[in-house]
Design a protein around this motif. Structure first.
Motif, short mmCIF file in Angstrom:
data_model
loop_
_atom_site.label_atom_id
_atom_site.label_comp_id
_atom_site.label_asym_id
_atom_site.label_seq_id
_atom_site.Cartn_x
_atom_site.Cartn_y
_atom_site.Cartn_z
N ARG A 1 0.90 -1.29 -0.09
CA ARG A 1 -0.18 -0.18 -0.12
C ARG A 1 0.77 1.33 -0.04
NH1 ARG A 1 -4.93 2.45 1.23
NH2 ARG A 1 -4.74 4.42 2.29
N LYS A 2 0.89 1.95 -0.90
CA LYS A 2 1.77 3.05 -1.17
C LYS A 2 0.73 4.55 -1.04
CE LYS A 2 5.49 4.34 -3.84
NZ LYS A 2 6.23 3.54 -4.85
N THR A 3 1.45 5.34 -0.23
CA THR A 3 0.82 6.84 -0.25
C THR A 3 1.90 7.62 -0.62
OG1 THR A 3 -0.40 6.10 2.01
CG2 THR A 3 -0.14 8.47 1.57
N VAL A 4 1.26 8.56 -1.54
CA VAL A 4 2.17 9.53 -2.20
C VAL A 4 1.80 10.79 -1.89
CG1 VAL A 4 3.42 10.25 -4.39
CG2 VAL A 4 2.49 7.98 -4.23
N ARG A 5 2.70 11.75 -1.14
CA ARG A 5 2.47 13.16 -1.05
C ARG A 5 2.74 13.90 -2.25
NH1 ARG A 5 3.39 14.56 4.68
NH2 ARG A 5 3.56 17.05 3.77
N TRP A 6 1.80 14.64 -2.76
CA TRP A 6 2.01 15.44 -4.11
C TRP A 6 2.28 16.93 -3.80
CZ3 TRP A 6 3.45 12.89 -8.31
CH2 TRP A 6 3.50 11.99 -8.42
N PHE A 7 2.84 17.51 -4.49
CA PHE A 7 3.38 19.10 -4.29
C PHE A 7 3.15 19.94 -5.85
CE2 PHE A 7 5.31 17.15 -0.86
CZ PHE A 7 4.77 17.82 0.32
N LEU A 8 2.46 20.85 -5.81
CA LEU A 8 2.58 21.62 -7.21
C LEU A 8 3.91 22.73 -7.08
CD1 LEU A 8 0.84 22.78 -9.47
CD2 LEU A 8 -0.01 24.39 -8.08
N MET A 9 4.48 22.45 -8.16
CA MET A 9 5.83 23.29 -8.30
C MET A 9 5.99 24.04 -9.38
SD MET A 9 8.50 20.03 -7.16
CE MET A 9 8.21 18.90 -5.87
N ARG A 10 6.88 25.01 -9.34
CA ARG A 10 7.38 25.87 -10.54
C ARG A 10 8.94 25.58 -10.68
NH1 ARG A 10 6.33 30.45 -7.46
NH2 ARG A 10 4.24 30.52 -8.10
N PRO A 11 9.20 25.39 -11.76
CA PRO A 11 10.63 24.99 -12.31
C PRO A 11 11.56 26.52 -11.94
CG PRO A 11 9.46 25.25 -14.35
CD PRO A 11 8.41 25.34 -13.18
N LYS A 12 12.66 26.41 -11.53
CA LYS A 12 13.61 27.47 -11.39
C LYS A 12 14.89 27.56 -12.36
CE LYS A 12 14.56 27.55 -7.15
NZ LYS A 12 15.21 27.89 -5.90
N GLU A 13 15.26 26.39 -12.36
CA GLU A 13 16.57 25.88 -13.06
C GLU A 13 16.70 24.67 -13.73
OE1 GLU A 13 21.10 25.44 -11.84
OE2 GLU A 13 19.80 26.78 -10.59
N LYS A 14 17.15 24.64 -15.11
CA LYS A 14 17.32 23.30 -15.84
C LYS A 14 18.60 22.56 -15.60
CE LYS A 14 15.64 20.34 -18.74
NZ LYS A 14 16.16 18.94 -18.20
N THR A 15 18.78 21.58 -15.04
CA THR A 15 20.16 20.71 -14.83
C THR A 15 19.89 19.58 -15.71
OG1 THR A 15 19.52 19.78 -13.00
CG2 THR A 15 20.47 21.77 -12.70
N GLU A 16 20.80 18.61 -15.47
CA GLU A 16 20.63 17.12 -16.13
C GLU A 16 19.73 16.32 -15.71
OE1 GLU A 16 24.33 15.34 -16.65
OE2 GLU A 16 25.29 16.99 -17.69
N ILE A 17 19.15 15.47 -16.18
CA ILE A 17 18.29 14.34 -15.74
C ILE A 17 19.35 13.03 -15.18
CG2 ILE A 17 16.87 12.37 -16.17
CD1 ILE A 17 15.26 14.21 -18.19
N LYS A 18 19.21 12.86 -13.77
CA LYS A 18 20.17 12.09 -13.27
C LYS A 18 19.69 10.42 -13.29
CE LYS A 18 21.88 15.77 -10.34
NZ LYS A 18 20.73 16.63 -10.64
N THR A 19 18.48 10.32 -13.46
CA THR A 19 17.96 8.77 -13.60
C THR A 19 17.64 8.54 -15.05
OG1 THR A 19 15.93 9.56 -12.91
CG2 THR A 19 17.35 8.72 -11.18
N LYS A 20 18.48 8.50 -15.87
CA LYS A 20 18.01 8.22 -17.53
C LYS A 20 17.67 6.83 -17.71
CE LYS A 20 20.69 11.73 -20.07
NZ LYS A 20 21.77 12.29 -19.03
N ASP A 21 18.09 5.88 -16.87
CA ASP A 21 17.45 4.45 -16.99
C ASP A 21 16.06 4.45 -16.68
OD1 ASP A 21 18.55 5.36 -14.36
OD2 ASP A 21 18.94 3.11 -13.64
N GLU A 22 15.42 5.12 -15.87
CA GLU A 22 14.10 5.11 -15.16
C GLU A 22 13.07 5.78 -16.22
OE1 GLU A 22 13.51 5.99 -11.03
OE2 GLU A 22 15.62 4.86 -10.62
#
Ligand code: ATP
Length: 142
Positions: free
Chosen positions: A88-109
């Motif tokens: 049983r999984k519970t996920v807390r969600w947040f509305l966000m705005r992007p500030k800065e673009k960097t690299e994706i670190k989990t390219k495999d997923e």
């Protein structure tokens, strides 16, 4: 964070819905059943982290966006089987705005990350909980 109880594991994750100029950021992943689905970035809350920290870290790792939280969204719970054990999984969600673009670190997923308008996001999202989040945002961010 994973807790065990007779025959059931409990998992706690946190994630973010990034919003920028009426566009929402979705990621494409392969789920446990081997199905390719569009969803929102999220991941496990690690020891020593609170939900906000985990959500910001996971969003940055999975999308490359350093972001800031606008506010919390409804939490979503669901069940699934992993290795013969009900989770049983519970996920807390947040509305966000992007500030800065960097690299994706989990390219495999993460296969892809893509900004979409509400209509396109509604068509692409797979899970009912994700549709619920989109409806909440759509109602409030006009
Ligand atoms: P995390 O991203 O928190 O590390 P994970 O990748 O280990 O998690 P989930 O994303 O929770 O695992 O996916 C596990 C299974 O749960 C999926 O294969 C899918 O069947 C189901 N699932 C994932 N997200 C949802 C959702 N929002 N609503 C319902 N079922 C979901």
């Amino acid at each position: 964070m994973v807790k065990k109880k007779k025959g059931m594991n409990f998992e706690y994750s946190a994630g973010g819905v990034l919003y920028d100029q009426s566009q929402i950021l979705l990621i494409e992943v392969e789920n446990l059943q081997g199905k390719i689905v569009w969803t929102f970035p999220k991941g496990h809350i690690e020891t020593g982290e609170d939900a906000r920290m985990a959500a910001l870290r996971e969003v940055e790792e999975e999308t490359g966006y350093v972001s800031e939280i606008i506010r919390e969204l409804p939490r979503i719970s669901y069940h699934f089987m992993r290795g013969g054990v009900l989770v049983r999984k519970t996920v807390r969600w947040f509305l966000m705005r992007p500030k800065e673009k960097t690299e994706i670190k989990t390219k495999d997923e993460v296969r892809k990350a893509s900004w979409m308008n509400y209509d396109k996001a509604e068509k692409q999202l797979a899970y009912p909980g994700d549709h619920h989040l989109l409806r909440v945002i759509r109602r409030e961010m006009r």
